[in-house]
Design an enzyme around this catalytic site. Structure first.
Site, PDB file in Angstrom:
ATOM      1  N   SER A  20       0.994   7.646  -0.140  1.00 11.50           N
ATOM      2  CA  SER A  20       1.202   8.633  -1.015  1.00 11.50           C
ATOM      3  C   SER A  20       1.569   9.889  -0.691  1.00 11.50           C
ATOM      4  CB  SER A  20      -0.200   8.879  -1.357  1.00 11.50           C
ATOM      5  OG  SER A  20      -0.972   8.991  -0.485  1.00 11.50           O
ATOM      6  N   LYS A  21       1.671  10.953  -1.523  1.00 12.22           N
ATOM      7  CA  LYS A  21       1.942  11.954  -0.902  1.00 12.22           C
ATOM      8  C   LYS A  21       1.383  12.752   0.375  1.00 12.22           C
ATOM      9  CE  LYS A  21       1.477  17.058  -2.829  1.00 12.22           C
ATOM     10  NZ  LYS A  21       0.826  17.177  -2.111  1.00 12.22           N
ATOM     11  N   ARG A  22       0.472  11.917   0.779  1.00 10.51           N
ATOM     12  CA  ARG A  22      -0.011  12.435   1.970  1.00 10.51           C
ATOM     13  C   ARG A  22       0.937  11.710   2.675  1.00 10.51           C
ATOM     14  NH1 ARG A  22      -4.076  15.768   1.018  1.00 10.51           N
ATOM     15  NH2 ARG A  22      -5.191  14.877  -0.992  1.00 10.51           N
ATOM     16  N   ASP A  23       1.768  10.682   2.610  1.00  4.00           N
ATOM     17  CA  ASP A  23       2.694  10.858   3.882  1.00  4.00           C
ATOM     18  C   ASP A  23       3.541  12.109   3.913  1.00  4.00           C
ATOM     19  OD1 ASP A  23       1.099   8.609   3.978  1.00  4.00           O
ATOM     20  OD2 ASP A  23       2.940   7.240   2.269  1.00  4.00           O
ATOM     21  N   LYS A  24       3.927  12.210   2.384  1.00  3.63           N
ATOM     22  CA  LYS A  24       5.180  13.339   3.329  1.00  3.63           C
ATOM     23  C   LYS A  24       4.128  14.864   3.784  1.00  3.63           C
ATOM     24  CE  LYS A  24       6.963  12.780  -1.328  1.00  3.63           C
ATOM     25  NZ  LYS A  24       7.920  13.262  -1.990  1.00  3.63           N
TER      26      LYS A  24
END
Ligand code: GLU
Length: 594
Positions: free
Chosen positions: A273-277
């Site tokens: 998810s965006k969380r990885d960014k």
């Protein structure tokens, strides 16, 4: 099987995620394989979160991937400029040949209301008047009792005539479906029979307080109205399917074939998810040491306040917009893990390679090549021919970035060099147009100018291609050819290892080959390499003895494309100037090193 109709039904609340892209790919492939139709429907009933920009982004992402939809919102690709390396060009996608549109749910409210009215009329649905606060309190109370919350049908205690009168009188309400008290069995092409007991299902909402239908309602009405025969979607939707089946039965609709696709996760099993960014960017910013000035500059690049940035750094739940994250990463010169199709396009992946890799997440063709290895590399035509529901898997798939990168590198490196050049140009043109996505803009523009010129472009392509895995990296392989002669930065380790050591030393060799360089004509890769090889042979030296000092002098490092190509790209004058500068800067007799 000419009647197969599949649909991809994204909610336009953000960019197209690789998971969504995989679903779309399988819907497309099944329709193509069966000679059926693939339709695209925009599920924009969440008015607060849906945007036109997201819709456009999704259409462009699908077109870039090469997933042409037969019916749905129209996209005229001859007017598209931004996604230059797309797989489709100059066609208009979508349209409504069967007259089943419109394809935006927000424009289909009448249809949903008609079905809801019918259900209310037959007492299969009913208005309920609890406020969100009341429902929240009930939910919390259930939690405190360690029970799963289910709507308690309190509204059904109100006499029917009174309920309906209050609804017609305009009192705020939702409409709930009267879920039958029976277990529902979903037949799934991937998971087999999935039985859900009645006590797992409550009277879910069909129409929200704002008058818009819920996803369940709109999805069921549209799958029927659009004649959808096969619903392929992520396993996270499995929980919704019994509700959809119950609703279909109540309305006398067909139940389409369902196939719930395995979840895609990171190699460590976490959700992609965006969380990885966030994680990558936070890690990088923290590693820089968080001086106030520093944070100020980073915040400014991202267009956020220092307070917002600090809050985000300190709080796991805090969110910044994708744009802010992207801008900060570019300013810091780092690449965030790609999550959305757009990210992969920007990094310089090829659409057909991404589709090939995505197809392997949850599916395999079950074929062996001549050497007995699983067939893993294929193009879109192969999918058109071989895709089938039978070979879908159940297990979560791990997104292996290294493998995708290897696929992409292999494909780029195998292309004829002129194809590589035109793809590189198209991609770079897009990067230049979107200048805010580029870290070192002046260098990139220089590359752009040089690539446009045919002979020079081919020389750069020849030099970069053998080591390019994604276009974003390609510039690094030819960076030395784009910087000014006096801007080469000599790597300390390379100076010590290659220029100062040995007998004769690298510097001594440089002094000697300098004259040789002057005499090479034409100054082209083969002639250059031939001359240097002959020079080495005459002196009983290995080629590397001359090649490495030259590499350091020309590029600052010991790694570069072939020696002939490297020197030819810089040109005779440049090579001589760089050797002179290196001799001056790296000779310990001249104060040692630069
Ligand atoms: N709009 C839903 C989503 O984006 C679609 C789910 C479905 O395919 O039914 O997840």
């Amino acid at each position: 099987m000419g009647d197969v109709i599949t649909r991809f039904a994204p909610s336009p609340t953000g960019d197209l995620h690789v998971g969504g892209a995989r679903t779309a790919l399988f819907c497309w492939a099944l329709a193509r394989r069966c000679g059926g139709r693939f339709l695209l429907r925009i599920e924009d009933t969440d008015q607060a979160r849906s945007t036109e920009g997201a819709t456009r982004g999704i259409l462009e992402s699908l077109a870039w991937l090469g997933l042409d939809w037969d019916e749905g919102p129209e996209l005229d690709l001859s007017k598209q400029t931004v996604w230059g390396t797309g797989a489709l060009t100059d066609v208009t996608l979508g349209g409504d040949p069967r007259g089943v549109g419109p394809f935006f749910q927000a424009r289909r409210l009448d249809r949903y209301n008609e079905a809801i009215e019918e259900l209310i009329e037959r007492d299969l649905a009913y208005p309920a008047f609890e406020s969100p606060e009341e429902l929240e309190a009930k939910r919390k109370a259930a939690q405190a009792r360690k029970e799963t919350y289910r709507y308690d049908r309190a509204a059904l205690a109100i006499p029917r005539a009174e309920r309906l009168a209050r609804m017609r009188g305009g009192e705020p309400h939702v409409v709930r479906f009267r879920m039958p008290d029976e277990a529902i069995v979903v037949r799934d092409e991937v998971l087999g029979e999935v039985r859900v007991e009645a006590d797992q299902l409550d009277d879910f909402v069909l129409r929200k307080r704002d008058g818009y239908p819920t996803y369940h309602m709109a999805c069921v009405v549209d799958d029927e109205g659009m004649g959808v025969t096969h619903v392929l979607r992520g396993q996270e939707h499995l929980i919704n399917t019994p509700r959809h089946v119950a609703l279909q039965r109540a309305l006398g609709y067909r139940t389409p074939v369902y196939a719930h696709l395995p979840i895609i996760c990171n190699p460590d099993g976490s959700k992609m998810s965006k969380r990885d960014k966030d994680k990558t960017l936070k890690g990088h910013i923290r590693s820089l040491g968080a001086g106030a000035d520093h944070l100020g500059a980073i915040a400014e690049a991202g267009g956020v306040s220092v307070e917002e940035l600090e809050h985000w750094l300190g709080d796991k739940r805090a969110q910044l917009s994708p744009e802010a994250l992207a801008k900060m990463a570019i300013d810091l010169g780092i690449v965030l893990p790609e999550i959305n199709v757009r990210d992969f396009a920007r990094s310089g992946y090829l659409p057909e390679v991404l589709c090939n890799y995505l197809a392997l997440l949850g599916w395999n063709p079950g074929l062996k090549d001549e050497e007995g290895r699983d067939v893993e590399r294929f193009g879109m035509d192969f999918l058109r021919e071989h895709f089938s529901l039978e070979r879908l898997g159940k297990k979560a798939s791990r997104f292996d970035r290294e493998k995708l990168l290897a696929f992409n590198g292999e494909t780029l490196q195998r292309m004829p060099v002129d194809h590589f050049l035109s793809a590189w140009r198209r991609w770079l043109g897009v990067a230049i147009e979107n200048r805010r996505f580029v870290h070192d803009f002046s260098l990139w523009r220089r590359l752009w100018e040089e690539l446009k010129e045919d002979a020079r472009g081919l020389a750069l392509a020849r030099a970069a291609q053998p080591r390019t895995k994604i276009f974003l990296d390609a510039i690094e392989h030819v960076r030395f050819a784009l910087v000014d002669d006096d801007a080469v930065v000599f790597d300390e380790k390379a100076i010590r290892k290659v220029l100062h050591k040995g007998e004769p030393s690298g510097l001594e060799i440089l002094r000697q080959v300098r004259d040789l360089i002057e005499g090479i004509d034409p100054f082209e890769p083969e002639a250059i390499e031939g001359a240097i090889r002959a020079w080495c042979e005459e002196r009983g030296l290995k080629m590397g003895k001359a090649a490495q000092p030259l590499r350091v002098a020309i590029t600052g490092t010991t790694v570069s494309p072939g020696l002939g190509e490297t020197l030819a790209l810089v040109g005779k004058k440049g090579v001589s100037a760089r050797i002179d500068r290196c001799l001056l800067a790296c000779d310990p007799g001249n104060n040692g090193g630069d």
